[in-house]
Scaffold this active site. Structure first.
Site, PDB file in Angstrom:
ATOM      1  N   LYS A 168     -16.022  -7.894   5.736  1.00  0.00           N
ATOM      2  CA  LYS A 168     -14.743  -8.600   5.597  1.00  0.00           C
ATOM      3  C   LYS A 168     -14.207  -9.033   6.963  1.00  0.00           C
ATOM      4  O   LYS A 168     -13.143  -9.649   7.048  1.00  0.00           O
ATOM      5  CB  LYS A 168     -13.705  -7.690   4.935  1.00  0.00           C
TER       6      LYS A 168
ATOM      7  N   ARG B 231      -1.954  -5.987  -8.422  1.00  0.00           N
ATOM      8  CA  ARG B 231      -0.954  -7.000  -8.109  1.00  0.00           C
ATOM      9  C   ARG B 231      -0.876  -7.942  -9.303  1.00  0.00           C
ATOM     10  O   ARG B 231      -0.484  -7.552 -10.374  1.00  0.00           O
ATOM     11  CB  ARG B 231      -1.309  -7.730  -6.806  1.00  0.00           C
TER      12      ARG B 231
ATOM     13  N   SER C 256      -2.736  -7.940   2.523  1.00  0.00           N
ATOM     14  CA  SER C 256      -3.039  -7.841   3.960  1.00  0.00           C
ATOM     15  C   SER C 256      -3.536  -9.175   4.506  1.00  0.00           C
ATOM     16  O   SER C 256      -3.190  -9.569   5.622  1.00  0.00           O
ATOM     17  CB  SER C 256      -4.120  -6.782   4.197  1.00  0.00           C
TER      18      SER C 256
ATOM     19  N   HIS D 294       0.840  -1.204   0.000  1.00  0.00           N
ATOM     20  CA  HIS D 294       0.000   0.000   0.000  1.00  0.00           C
ATOM     21  C   HIS D 294       0.876   1.256   0.000  1.00  0.00           C
ATOM     22  O   HIS D 294       0.625   2.206  -0.720  1.00  0.00           O
ATOM     23  CB  HIS D 294      -0.861   0.059   1.267  1.00  0.00           C
TER      24      HIS D 294
HETATM   25  P1  ADP Z   1      -9.426  -4.043  -0.882  1.00  0.00           P
HETATM   26  O1  ADP Z   1     -10.316  -4.137   0.290  1.00  0.00           O
HETATM   27  O2  ADP Z   1      -9.964  -3.248  -2.021  1.00  0.00           O
HETATM   28  O3  ADP Z   1      -8.800  -5.349  -1.304  1.00  0.00           O
HETATM   29  P2  ADP Z   1      -6.870  -3.384   0.124  1.00  0.00           P
HETATM   30  O4  ADP Z   1      -6.651  -2.643   1.385  1.00  0.00           O
HETATM   31  O5  ADP Z   1      -6.516  -4.809   0.123  1.00  0.00           O
HETATM   32  O6  ADP Z   1      -8.300  -3.120  -0.351  1.00  0.00           O
HETATM   33  O7  ADP Z   1      -6.058  -2.697  -1.046  1.00  0.00           O
HETATM   34  C1  ADP Z   1      -6.318  -1.403  -1.496  1.00  0.00           C
HETATM   35  C2  ADP Z   1      -5.745  -1.244  -2.859  1.00  0.00           C
HETATM   36  O8  ADP Z   1      -4.361  -1.485  -2.811  1.00  0.00           O
HETATM   37  C3  ADP Z   1      -6.291  -2.205  -3.896  1.00  0.00           C
HETATM   38  O9  ADP Z   1      -6.328  -1.524  -5.124  1.00  0.00           O
HETATM   39  C4  ADP Z   1      -5.279  -3.302  -3.919  1.00  0.00           C
HETATM   40  O10 ADP Z   1      -5.262  -3.964  -5.158  1.00  0.00           O
HETATM   41  C5  ADP Z   1      -4.004  -2.495  -3.717  1.00  0.00           C
HETATM   42  N1  ADP Z   1      -2.911  -3.270  -3.159  1.00  0.00           N
HETATM   43  C6  ADP Z   1      -2.876  -3.932  -1.996  1.00  0.00           C
HETATM   44  N2  ADP Z   1      -1.679  -4.538  -1.823  1.00  0.00           N
HETATM   45  C7  ADP Z   1      -0.949  -4.241  -2.929  1.00  0.00           C
HETATM   46  C8  ADP Z   1       0.379  -4.581  -3.375  1.00  0.00           C
HETATM   47  N3  ADP Z   1       1.162  -5.362  -2.662  1.00  0.00           N
HETATM   48  N4  ADP Z   1       0.788  -4.092  -4.564  1.00  0.00           N
HETATM   49  C9  ADP Z   1      -0.033  -3.316  -5.303  1.00  0.00           C
HETATM   50  N5  ADP Z   1      -1.294  -2.975  -4.956  1.00  0.00           N
HETATM   51  C10 ADP Z   1      -1.732  -3.426  -3.783  1.00  0.00           C
END
Ligand code: ADP
Length: 178
Positions: free
Chosen positions: A44, A98, A136, A20
Site C-alpha cells: 500500500k 464505513r 486515512s 479508528h
Molecule cells: P485497512 O488497511 O484494512 O483499510 P485501515 O487502517 O484503513 O485498514 O482500517 C482498519 C479498520 O478500521 C477497517 O476495518 C476499516 O474499515 C476501519 N475504519 C477505518 N476508518 C474508519 C471510520 N472512519 N469509521 C469506521 N471504521 C473505520
C-alpha cells in the site's frame, strides 16, 4: 475464573484517525484484552513506516489502556490475519464499517476467514456519524494539499502529517517531534 476475552482489531493505521479511535473505544467495551494489529502492508506504500505507525498508535491509545479494565496491546504483523489472530488467541476480529463501499470487501473477507477458522468471529462496529466518513487515504491527500485535517486526527498526528509533507504547523505552533 471466566476466560479472558481477546479481540483483534487489525488495520494499516497510516495514520490512525478519529474513526479508528472511535472503533477502538467501542471495542474495549467488548473484550478484556484488545490487540491492535498494525499491518505492514508494504504494497500500500504507507506514508509512515511500520515502526512509526506502531509508535503512533501506541501513543494515541495510551489514555485508553486499562481505563475501564481493558488492556490494549499494539503489535505489528505481516502474516495472514487469521494466523496472527490464532497466535494471539483472539476469539473475535473487530472491523469498522464505513459506507457501503467497505461492505463488499468485508463480506468476502468474513467468508474466507470463516473457512480458515470458524472459531473466530468477525464483529463489525460503526463509528459515530461524524467520524464515519474518515479514511486515512483521504486524510493524507488533504494534508498533502495543505487542507486542514484537525477534525479527523489528533493534534499530534496532524503535526506529524504536516511535518511529513514539509508544511508549517497549523497556527504556527507545535512541533512534530517528541
Ligand atoms: P485497512 O488497511 O484494512 O483499510 P485501515 O487502517 O484503513 O485498514 O482500517 C482498519 C479498520 O478500521 C477497517 O476495518 C476499516 O474499515 C476501519 N475504519 C477505518 N476508518 C474508519 C471510520 N472512519 N469509521 C469506521 N471504521 C473505520
Amino acid at each position: 475464573m471466566a476466560t479472558q476475552r481477546i479481540g483483534l482489531y487489525p488495520g494499516t493505521f497510516d495514520p490512525i484517525t478519529e474513526g479508528h479511535r472511535d472503533i477502538i473505544e467501542r471495542a474495549t467495551k467488548m473484550v478484556d484484552l484488545l490487540i491492535v494489529g498494525v499491518a505492514v502492508n508494504a504494497d500500500k506504500g504507507p506514508l509512515f513506516n511500520l515502526e512509526e505507525r506502531v509508535q503512533m498508535v501506541t501513543r494515541e491509545l495510551q489514555y485508553l489502556n486499562n481505563r475501564d479494565g481493558t488492556i490494549i496491546h499494539v503489535k505489528p504483523f505481516d502474516n495472514l490475519l487469521m494466523h496472527f489472530a490464532m497466535e494471539q488467541n483472539a476469539r473475535i476480529i473487530i472491523r469498522g464499517l464505513r459506507a457501503v463501499s467497505d461492505f463488499e470487501y468485508e463480506f468476502q473477507m468474513v467468508g474466507m476467514n470463516d473457512r480458515l477458522n470458524p472459531d473466530i468471529e468477525t464483529v463489525f462496529l460503526m463509528a459515530t456519524d461524524k467520524y464515519q466518513f474518515i479514511a486515512s487515504r483521504l486524510v493524507k491527500e488533504i494534508a498533502r494539499l495543505g487542507g486542514d485535517v484537525g477534525e479527523f486526527v489528533s493534534p499530534r498526528v496532524e503535526a506529524e502529517l504536516l511535518d511529513r509533507f514539509g508544511r508549517p504547523p497549523a497556527g504556527g505552533t507545535g512541533t512534530a517531534g517528541d
